[in-house]
Design a protein around this motif. Sequence first.
Motif, PDB file in Angstrom:
ATOM      1  N   ASP A 145       0.249   5.046  12.277  1.00 32.87           N
ATOM      2  CA  ASP A 145       1.211   5.879  11.553  1.00 32.87           C
ATOM      3  C   ASP A 145       0.602   7.261  11.378  1.00 32.87           C
ATOM      4  O   ASP A 145      -0.492   7.403  10.830  1.00 32.87           O
ATOM      5  CB  ASP A 145       1.528   5.238  10.189  1.00 32.87           C
TER       6      ASP A 145
ATOM      7  N   VAL B  33       0.769  10.724   9.624  1.00 33.04           N
ATOM      8  CA  VAL B  33       1.327  11.391   8.448  1.00 33.04           C
ATOM      9  C   VAL B  33       1.087  12.875   8.599  1.00 33.04           C
ATOM     10  O   VAL B  33      -0.051  13.335   8.629  1.00 33.04           O
ATOM     11  CB  VAL B  33       0.662  10.874   7.153  1.00 33.04           C
TER      12      VAL B  33
ATOM     13  N   GLU C 103       4.400   7.940  -3.916  1.00 37.01           N
ATOM     14  CA  GLU C 103       4.937   6.594  -3.692  1.00 37.01           C
ATOM     15  C   GLU C 103       5.380   6.412  -2.233  1.00 37.01           C
ATOM     16  O   GLU C 103       5.261   5.325  -1.677  1.00 37.01           O
ATOM     17  CB  GLU C 103       6.121   6.356  -4.645  1.00 37.01           C
ATOM     18  N   GLY C 104       5.843   7.501  -1.623  1.00 35.98           N
ATOM     19  CA  GLY C 104       6.279   7.409  -0.228  1.00 35.98           C
ATOM     20  C   GLY C 104       5.156   6.941   0.687  1.00 35.98           C
ATOM     21  O   GLY C 104       5.357   6.119   1.588  1.00 35.98           O
ATOM     22  N   LEU C 105       3.969   7.460   0.424  1.00 37.76           N
ATOM     23  CA  LEU C 105       2.801   7.072   1.207  1.00 37.76           C
ATOM     24  C   LEU C 105       2.480   5.593   1.002  1.00 37.76           C
ATOM     25  O   LEU C 105       2.193   4.860   1.946  1.00 37.76           O
ATOM     26  CB  LEU C 105       1.622   7.944   0.772  1.00 37.76           C
TER      27      LEU C 105
ATOM     28  N   ILE D 243       4.556   3.304   0.130  1.00 39.06           N
ATOM     29  CA  ILE D 243       5.599   2.481   0.732  1.00 39.06           C
ATOM     30  C   ILE D 243       5.384   2.379   2.244  1.00 39.06           C
ATOM     31  O   ILE D 243       5.495   1.307   2.829  1.00 39.06           O
ATOM     32  CB  ILE D 243       6.994   3.069   0.405  1.00 39.06           C
ATOM     33  N   ARG D 244       5.040   3.521   2.846  1.00 46.79           N
ATOM     34  CA  ARG D 244       4.805   3.506   4.290  1.00 46.79           C
ATOM     35  C   ARG D 244       3.649   2.589   4.660  1.00 46.79           C
ATOM     36  O   ARG D 244       3.725   1.778   5.590  1.00 46.79           O
ATOM     37  CB  ARG D 244       4.475   4.919   4.768  1.00 46.79           C
TER      38      ARG D 244
ATOM     39  N   HIS E 233       4.522  -1.004   4.004  1.00 47.57           N
ATOM     40  CA  HIS E 233       5.446  -1.500   5.017  1.00 47.57           C
ATOM     41  C   HIS E 233       4.695  -1.865   6.297  1.00 47.57           C
ATOM     42  O   HIS E 233       4.934  -2.933   6.888  1.00 47.57           O
ATOM     43  CB  HIS E 233       6.499  -0.420   5.305  1.00 47.57           C
ATOM     44  N   SER E 234       3.775  -0.980   6.708  1.00 45.75           N
ATOM     45  CA  SER E 234       2.992  -1.257   7.925  1.00 45.75           C
ATOM     46  C   SER E 234       2.123  -2.494   7.746  1.00 45.75           C
ATOM     47  O   SER E 234       2.006  -3.317   8.654  1.00 45.75           O
ATOM     48  CB  SER E 234       2.106  -0.057   8.274  1.00 45.75           C
TER      49      SER E 234
END
Lengths: 107, 577
Positions: free
Chosen positions: B100, B102, B118-120, B122-123, B126-127
């Motif tokens: 991933d 970024v 939080e986006g980080l 979540i990413r 998820h991975s």
Amino acid sequence: MKPKPDASSDIDFWKLRLYVAGQTSKSLTAFTNLKRLCEERLQGRYVIEVIDLLKTPQLAEDDQILAIPTLVRKLPVPIRKIIGDLSNTERVLVGLDLQPASDRRTT
Amino acid sequence: MKKEIKKQTPILPKAPTGIQGLDQLTGGGLPKGRPTLLCGSAGCGKTLLAMEFLVRGATQFGEPGVFMAFEERIEELAQNFASLGHDLNALVAQKKLALDFVRVERSEIEEAGEYDLEGLFIRLGHSIDRIGAKRVVLDTIETLFSGLTNAAILRAELRRLFRWLKDRGVTAIITGERGEATLTRYGLEEYVADCVIMLDHRVSENMSTRRLRIVKYRGSSHGTGEYPFLIDEAGISLLPITSLGLKHPASTERVSSGLPGLDAMMGGLGYYRGSSVLVSGTAGSGKTSLSAHFAAAAAARGERCLWFAFEESANQITRNMRSIGLDLERPVRQGLLRFHAERPTMSGLEMHLVTMHKQVQEFQPRVVIIDPITNFTALGSVLEIKAMLTRLIDYFKQQQITALFTSLNSGGRAEEAPEVGVSSLMDTWLLLRDIESGAERNRVLHLLKSRGMAHSNQVREFLLTDRGVELRNVYLGPSGSLLTGSARGVLEAQEQAQSLVREQEASGRTRALERKRAALEAQVAALRAEYGVEEAELQRGIAQGAARTAMLASDRVEMGRQRQAVVKATLKTLKTK
């Protein structure tokens, strides 16, 4: 949210996407701030799409999201990104490339 | 070392990196389920080490991994690692790896109000969930500091991120650029307290060396020095610590030196297996030839031999050895002998050490030849070279590899002091010396020491013939001086002549003796024959005598009887009277 019928062809149409993660206070504040701003400045020329990454985490990669909340201006191009709860209106306007004083396209 | 790993395993589980040497250094790997900080200046191999941790985890240890790149695009990463033999795209397709990228670009991001990362999370989450990752790399998260302005939020979020990583139970590597006075530019070491590894890339005397140091490893013992490492087509290899203790096994097995004459000086058996042998001598004294014999003997036993040549090319060595009747090409073809020829100045001292380790690990030889060690003097001080050789010797001993080192003594120096001063590290020390006498230079060999075996104190003359090296006894001249070369030849011829004369004399005496004995024996036979005749005659006389005696006796009896008759008759006449 008042989408125009032939949105994509219109150069003056605003497509905004707000990324949130659940119903946090920052997310709610961001949405409220954005909504207010759009109503003031872009009435009838915008659409806001809210994406909850808790439900669709796979979407975070596409728009390079790392901060929450993040507002992405998909249209007009180029893509712009604004992070935070959008409480600093001046920064938001700069970020969206909307001139705060001389608003040239006000209807 | 291994025992220590076993002891620690229940206390602190470790995630093996699979990187040669690093697992030894850390006693089994990185702390499992915890973040490790990997810091160092630009271009020192952080990304490579981190990626190798993931790739090896995925391919060797069944632990999928997530690589979150903040600096390089996925395509760039895949390209870079393809050149190192890792097919990242294939691993991604097999769901063993997730990449991933970024992108954090300050010019593209406007900050307006409060936010979090939080986006980080979540990413990343998820991975991790998508492939069931056990390992995570964040390379390098400090980029966030240049992309986002609100340092307070960033710091709070980083703290939260590292805690979150721990909660997820993933083994993580977080890379960081080295700062001026701190380990990392933005002080990441504050957040990662479990394990800190520092990489370094230094240039000294025009030679660059990469080094690795474990700054901190909570709850585990670890090597504390700086360890050089190598990046090549097979990835990272680190010099493992072998000099932690003198624990290597000592074999009682013996291996031939390749020279019967030299073996004979060591009780007829040769060197101990796994011992280190030093061959020192002046230029042209036959060090390489002696090494070649040892190599050929190893190949003849079916053992692999690795030859590090720091002075001559492989071709040159095989050609030169052909001139003394040694065929080194055959073992090379058979895969029993491998040359690794390199100019010492090609790389730094540590790099040589790493290269040698790698070669040994690859080829798995039982015999190693290093010819010569003295060429390292250009690369470091005597102390450094000694330290390097100590590590090398320890390593060889642990692997039970018999190692032969040659050392060049320059003229004018004390001949018994090899330049590098390593004789105390060696088990057996052969000194080759030139002796100048009678307008000749001749080679002699001394066995100065040989630990743990009876060995000859004799000096031997060392001859290079077209059938290889030969050892000859050395002659003492009339004045007690050493006779070698043609002086020895002359003496040998003289002795041969003398012994011939002696032999002739001796055989002459033997013949005279024989003649004497034959004459004597004839006399004895004649006497015996004479005696036989006499004996027979005597016997006959004796027999006749006896017969006569018997006859006389019987006559006497008859006479007696007659006399008695007379007496009786007399008595009768008396009675009748």
